[in-house]
Enzyme design. Structure first.
Site, PDB file in Angstrom:
ATOM      1  N   TRP A 102       0.823  -1.218   0.000  1.00  0.00           N
ATOM      2  CA  TRP A 102       0.000   0.000   0.000  1.00  0.00           C
ATOM      3  C   TRP A 102       0.843   1.249   0.000  1.00  0.00           C
ATOM      4  O   TRP A 102       0.470   2.257  -0.607  1.00  0.00           O
ATOM      5  CB  TRP A 102      -1.013  -0.023   1.151  1.00  0.00           C
ATOM      6  CG  TRP A 102      -2.089  -1.033   0.900  1.00  0.00           C
ATOM      7  CD1 TRP A 102      -2.338  -2.166   1.609  1.00  0.00           C
ATOM      8  CD2 TRP A 102      -3.046  -1.037  -0.188  1.00  0.00           C
ATOM      9  NE1 TRP A 102      -3.383  -2.870   1.051  1.00  0.00           N
ATOM     10  CE2 TRP A 102      -3.836  -2.203  -0.059  1.00  0.00           C
ATOM     11  CE3 TRP A 102      -3.303  -0.176  -1.245  1.00  0.00           C
ATOM     12  CZ2 TRP A 102      -4.870  -2.510  -0.955  1.00  0.00           C
ATOM     13  CZ3 TRP A 102      -4.331  -0.491  -2.135  1.00  0.00           C
ATOM     14  CH2 TRP A 102      -5.098  -1.632  -1.980  1.00  0.00           C
ATOM     15  N   ASP A 172      -1.794   6.588   6.248  1.00  0.00           N
ATOM     16  CA  ASP A 172      -2.840   5.739   5.669  1.00  0.00           C
ATOM     17  C   ASP A 172      -3.145   4.672   6.724  1.00  0.00           C
ATOM     18  O   ASP A 172      -2.490   3.650   6.802  1.00  0.00           O
ATOM     19  CB  ASP A 172      -2.361   5.083   4.374  1.00  0.00           C
ATOM     20  CG  ASP A 172      -3.360   4.054   3.847  1.00  0.00           C
ATOM     21  OD1 ASP A 172      -4.429   3.871   4.461  1.00  0.00           O
ATOM     22  OD2 ASP A 172      -3.061   3.417   2.819  1.00  0.00           O
ATOM     23  N   LYS A 196     -12.312  -1.932   6.581  1.00  0.00           N
ATOM     24  CA  LYS A 196     -11.502  -2.830   7.399  1.00  0.00           C
ATOM     25  C   LYS A 196     -12.027  -2.830   8.842  1.00  0.00           C
ATOM     26  O   LYS A 196     -12.375  -3.865   9.381  1.00  0.00           O
ATOM     27  CB  LYS A 196     -10.029  -2.413   7.381  1.00  0.00           C
ATOM     28  CG  LYS A 196      -9.464  -2.050   5.998  1.00  0.00           C
ATOM     29  CD  LYS A 196      -9.428  -3.206   5.042  1.00  0.00           C
ATOM     30  CE  LYS A 196      -9.130  -2.852   3.590  1.00  0.00           C
ATOM     31  NZ  LYS A 196      -7.964  -2.049   3.273  1.00  0.00           N
TER      32      LYS A 196
HETATM   33  C1  LIG Z   1      -7.474  -1.585   1.862  1.00  0.00           C
HETATM   34  C2  LIG Z   1      -6.379  -0.577   1.892  1.00  0.00           C
HETATM   35  C3  LIG Z   1      -6.255   0.432   0.923  1.00  0.00           C
HETATM   36  C4  LIG Z   1      -7.194   0.534  -0.263  1.00  0.00           C
HETATM   37  O1  LIG Z   1      -8.391   1.029   0.143  1.00  0.00           O
HETATM   38  P1  LIG Z   1      -9.548   1.418  -0.917  1.00  0.00           P
HETATM   39  O2  LIG Z   1     -10.596   1.935  -0.002  1.00  0.00           O
HETATM   40  O3  LIG Z   1      -9.905   0.160  -1.632  1.00  0.00           O
HETATM   41  O4  LIG Z   1      -9.015   2.446  -1.833  1.00  0.00           O
HETATM   42  C5  LIG Z   1      -5.238   1.352   1.053  1.00  0.00           C
HETATM   43  N1  LIG Z   1      -4.371   1.284   2.076  1.00  0.00           N
HETATM   44  C6  LIG Z   1      -4.447   0.326   3.019  1.00  0.00           C
HETATM   45  C7  LIG Z   1      -3.453   0.304   4.140  1.00  0.00           C
HETATM   46  C8  LIG Z   1      -5.453  -0.641   2.956  1.00  0.00           C
HETATM   47  O5  LIG Z   1      -5.536  -1.596   3.899  1.00  0.00           O
END
Ligand SMILES: *Cc1c(COP(=O)(O)O)cnc(C)c1O
Length: 360
Positions: A102, A172, A196
């Site tokens: 990511w 993030d 999540k």
């Molecule tokens: C799942 C995830 C993403 C992607 O998220 P989207 O909502 O599908 O854009 C980005 N960063 C992390 C750390 C994730 O776990």
């Protein structure tokens, strides 16, 4: 209804109590004769839902007054672009910490808009550890520092917050937010896709310090300009109302469970149990450095990958679902977010032992 445990990395399982409340309120929210799905986002009813959700999130994370909380769409992936578009300054460079899949996605997107200084990369060790702060080569003139506190795919997690001085720290936090106490005040901006640990897919939470709400790069679309969302209190366009409502019920559930300190203890306990079972066996393996192990996403491999398919099939037969590892790494992955009960982890451990007895 079939009783299963769902180990999906996201969209992920939601607390059973929240799902039950949603079912009860599905057609008629609090006697108003409508479903939340059918309400205007500007109605009194929905505004009360929206405001309660924000207040509960502020309380859970102890978000200081000088931060805005936004309920947006577009996922974490849109934030990969919104962050540079809004936070870059003249000079146009930004620091990124590369700890895995990511982080790399965020870097790729940021490169469209700026000079990315990858201050450190865990690539050399196969992304199995968080690189020590002393090895980071931060560009002091860069506009901000971006990191990924938990790498959902590799299963590496920071158990500390980097000290970046005056440079705003951007996180993030998609797969770690609300899993334990998190020091918002040491960050300039935190974002997370909801699917999540917050609620259903379709909602993205952004927590943003007020001095970072400023003129974006020229040509930035209105939907990507934080100022519009701040000014309109996340109603610049139609927000994802139902996901926002569900998130609000998850926040209430967390408060009832004693908040983030309590859920953090429970999460630590679940992760320790699973890692201990993996480490004690010669049959399963987790490659991550112990100090960097994720409490939310636990990848593991079998000594003989030819058994992977059978493992997944038998696990599903035993009610243990979505254990397949991400396509980029293979093997297995157990995601054990807040909603995964201790009993789910115990059932997985019991199944793993039994599978090893048959095949070890
Ligand atoms: C799942 C995830 C993403 C992607 O998220 P989207 O909502 O599908 O854009 C980005 N960063 C992390 C750390 C994730 O776990």
């Amino acid at each position: 209804m079939a009783k299963i445990f769902n180990f999906s990395a996201g969209p992920a399982m939601l607390p059973a109590e929240v799902m039950e409340s949603a079912r009860q309120e599905l057609l008629d929210w609090h006697g108003c004769g409508m479903s939340v799905m059918e309400m205007s986002h500007r109605s009194e009813e929905f505004l009360s839902i929206a405001q309660a959700a924000e207040a509960d999130l502020r309380e859970l994370l102890a978000i200081p007054e000088n931060y805005h909380v936004l309920f947006l769409q577009g996922g974490a992936s849109s934030q990969f672009a919104m962050v540079p578009l809004n936070l870059l300054r003249a000079g146009r460079s930004a620091n990124y910490i590369n700890t895995g899949y990511w982080s790399k996605q965020a870097i790729t997107e940021a490169k469209r808009f700026c000079d990315v200084n990858v201050a450190v990369s865990g690539e050399d060790n196969g992304f199995t550890a968080i690189p020590a702060f002393g090895t980071w080569k931060l560009d002091p003139g860069a506009a901000y520092v971006h990191y990924t506190p938990n790498e959902t795919i590799g299963g590496v997690e920071f158990d500390w917050v980097p000290d970046t001085g005056d440079a705003p720290l951007v996180a993030d936090a998609s797969s770690t937010i609300l899993s334990r106490p998190f020091d918002v005040a040491r960050h300039g901006l935190i974002y997370a896709g909801a699917q999540k640990n917050i609620g259903p897919a379709g909602l993205t939470v952004v927590i943003l310090r007020d001095d970072l709400v400023r003129e974006p790069l020229r040509g930035t679309p209105g939907m990507f300009d934080y100022r519009n969302h701040v000014q309109a209190q996340s109603m610049y366009n139609t927000p994802p109302t139902y996901a926002w409502y569900m998130a609000g019920m998850v926040f209430k559930w967390l408060k009832q469970r004693g908040g983030l300190a309590a859920i953090g203890d429970a999460n630590r306990g679940k992760a320790e149990r699973l890692y201990a079972a993996i480490d004690a066996s010669g049959f399963y393996r987790n490659p991550v450095d112990r100090a960097s192990r994720s409490r939310m996403n636990i990848p593991f491999t079998l000594v003989d990958p030819r058994l992977d398919d059978e493992f997944l099939r038998d696990a599903a037969g035993a009610g243990l679902h979505a254990l397949k590892g991400h396509r980029s790494v293979g093997g297995m992955r157990a995601s054990i977010y807040n909603a995964m009960p201790q009993a789910g982890v115990e059932a997985l451990i019991e199944f793993m032992r039994e599978f090893e007895r048959r095949h070890g």
